[in-house]
Design an enzyme around this catalytic site. Structure first.
Site, mmCIF file in Angstrom:
data_model
loop_
_atom_site.group_PDB
_atom_site.id
_atom_site.type_symbol
_atom_site.label_atom_id
_atom_site.label_comp_id
_atom_site.label_asym_id
_atom_site.label_seq_id
_atom_site.Cartn_x
_atom_site.Cartn_y
_atom_site.Cartn_z
ATOM 1 N N HIS B 23 23.239 31.834 -16.106
ATOM 2 C CA HIS B 23 21.826 31.491 -15.956
ATOM 3 C C HIS B 23 21.342 31.916 -14.571
ATOM 4 C CE1 HIS B 23 22.404 27.133 -14.176
ATOM 5 N NE2 HIS B 23 23.159 28.013 -13.579
ATOM 6 N N CYS B 42 20.882 30.423 -6.314
ATOM 7 C CA CYS B 42 20.756 30.338 -7.782
ATOM 8 C C CYS B 42 19.690 31.310 -8.293
ATOM 9 C CB CYS B 42 20.407 28.917 -8.219
ATOM 10 S SG CYS B 42 21.705 27.724 -7.866
ATOM 11 N N HIS B 48 24.375 33.669 -12.407
ATOM 12 C CA HIS B 48 25.786 33.296 -12.250
ATOM 13 C C HIS B 48 26.171 32.463 -13.472
ATOM 14 C CE1 HIS B 48 23.399 29.986 -10.669
ATOM 15 N NE2 HIS B 48 24.399 29.194 -10.960
ATOM 16 N N HIS B 50 28.660 29.139 -15.527
ATOM 17 C CA HIS B 50 29.363 27.850 -15.459
ATOM 18 C C HIS B 50 30.170 27.642 -16.737
ATOM 19 C CE1 HIS B 50 27.139 26.492 -11.937
ATOM 20 N NE2 HIS B 50 26.007 26.844 -12.520
ATOM 21 N N ASP B 88 27.220 29.778 -26.106
ATOM 22 C CA ASP B 88 28.515 30.156 -25.534
ATOM 23 C C ASP B 88 28.598 31.667 -25.291
ATOM 24 O OD1 ASP B 88 31.119 29.623 -24.623
ATOM 25 O OD2 ASP B 88 31.941 30.295 -26.546
ATOM 26 N N HIS B 89 29.006 32.014 -24.093
ATOM 27 C CA HIS B 89 29.101 33.425 -23.662
ATOM 28 C C HIS B 89 27.767 34.165 -23.809
ATOM 29 C CE1 HIS B 89 33.332 32.407 -23.616
ATOM 30 N NE2 HIS B 89 33.517 33.469 -22.844
ATOM 31 N N GLU B 134 27.589 20.449 -15.694
ATOM 32 C CA GLU B 134 27.535 21.851 -15.278
ATOM 33 C C GLU B 134 28.835 22.214 -14.562
ATOM 34 O OE1 GLU B 134 23.831 23.840 -13.621
ATOM 35 O OE2 GLU B 134 25.057 23.658 -11.816
#
Lengths: 143, 150
Positions: B23, B42, B48, B50, B88-89, B134
């Protein structure tokens, strides 16, 4: 003015055997619903039993918390530790000892209530695995 | 205030799932300087990532035959379809329409998850709570209109 309350959660470890199987279902239904959890010889977990006490600040220094902790251990851990939940629940008279997390937390909650501890326990959690947990409140419901 | 109490037959069941996403905190209508001032690193151009942990808690009565609130196999299918597949991914800014005009903060991600999951549980079951980590040091919780259990 309301009495100040402190909440303290004590975690007990319960290593036990169980097998998910319902005597109200057919063999096929049991196999479809519980899959590997009804494996013939059962399996086991390191259950974590997390009991949240709701007490007055004085109860933390007058020995009451120690007494309650000991009572919980006697009620929920000692009778079941290193044993089969199916066997022990059946011996207690549970009509359908299916031993799901939902049933375990409900039975344990009822044991606390019958022992008069419901007033002092605001939350009871049974962690079956790192990913699954089950929670109830032993206190009598408002409605 | 008296805490929320469950009726005798009701149990809360919680299931944890894990997804990894990228994100970037950025608002198009803001200047580059303002984005950088508010969001710091950010706001870096490519974002980046998580490893998120989502704890989903469902409230419901325990079925007398199965001893379950909901079959975990069924719950896992819901979580796969509604959460894992879309998140996811993925890069949340670019691949999830919900975040086209929302910053994918942890707060907004949990609201997205609630929006997706709440309709999946119908009476007598309901979605009771979500908890989204997170990282081990940062998490948000959301109860919708429910009262937190003390």
């Amino acid at each position: 003015m309301p009495t100040p309350r402190l909440y303290k959660t004590i975690t007990f470890e319960l290593k036990a055997h169980h097998r998910l199987i319902s005597n109200r279902l057919t063999q096929e239904e049991n196999e479809r619903i519980y899959q590997k959890c009804m494996g013939k010889h059962g399996h086991g977990h390191n259950y974590k039993i997390c009991v949240t006490f709701c007490l007055s600040p004085e109860d933390f220094s007058n020995g009451r918390l120690t007494l309650f902790t000991s009572q919980v251990h006697s009620l929920l851990i000692e009778p079941f530790h290193l044993k089969s939940l199916n066997v022990e629940f059946a011996a207690m008279g549970v009509e359908n000892p299916v031993t799901t997390g939902e049933q375990i937390v409900s039975i344990f909650s009822e044991k606390l209530r019958l022992a008069g501890l419901s007033e002092f326990v605001s939350r009871l959690e049974v962690q079956e695995t790192r990913k699954n947990s089950f929670i109830t409140t032993p206190k009598k419901p408002i409605a | 205030m008296e805490g929320f109490l469950l009726s005798a037959e009701m149990v809360l069941l919680s299931r944890k799932i894990y997804f990894s996403s990228a994100h970037r905190y950025h608002i198009d209508s803001w200047s580059a300087d303002k984005n950088l001032a508010v969001f710091g690193p950010c706001n870096n151009p490519y974002g980046h990532g998580h490893n998120y942990e989502l704890e989903v808690t469902v409230l419901g009565p325990v079925d007398e035959d199965t001893g379950m609130v909901i079959n975990l196999t069924d719950l896992d299918l819901i979580l796969k379809e509604k959460i894992m597949n879309p998140l996811d991914h993925r890069h949340l800014n670019h691949e999830v329409a919900y975040f086209a005009d929302r910053v994918p903060t942890t707060e907004n991600i949990i609201l997205f998850c609630w929006q997706e999951l709440a309709p999946c549980f119908t009476h007598p079951m309901s979605l009771y709570k979500l908890k989204l980590y997170e990282n081990p040091e940062l998490f948000v919780e959301y109860y919708g209109a429910n009262t937190p259990l003390v």
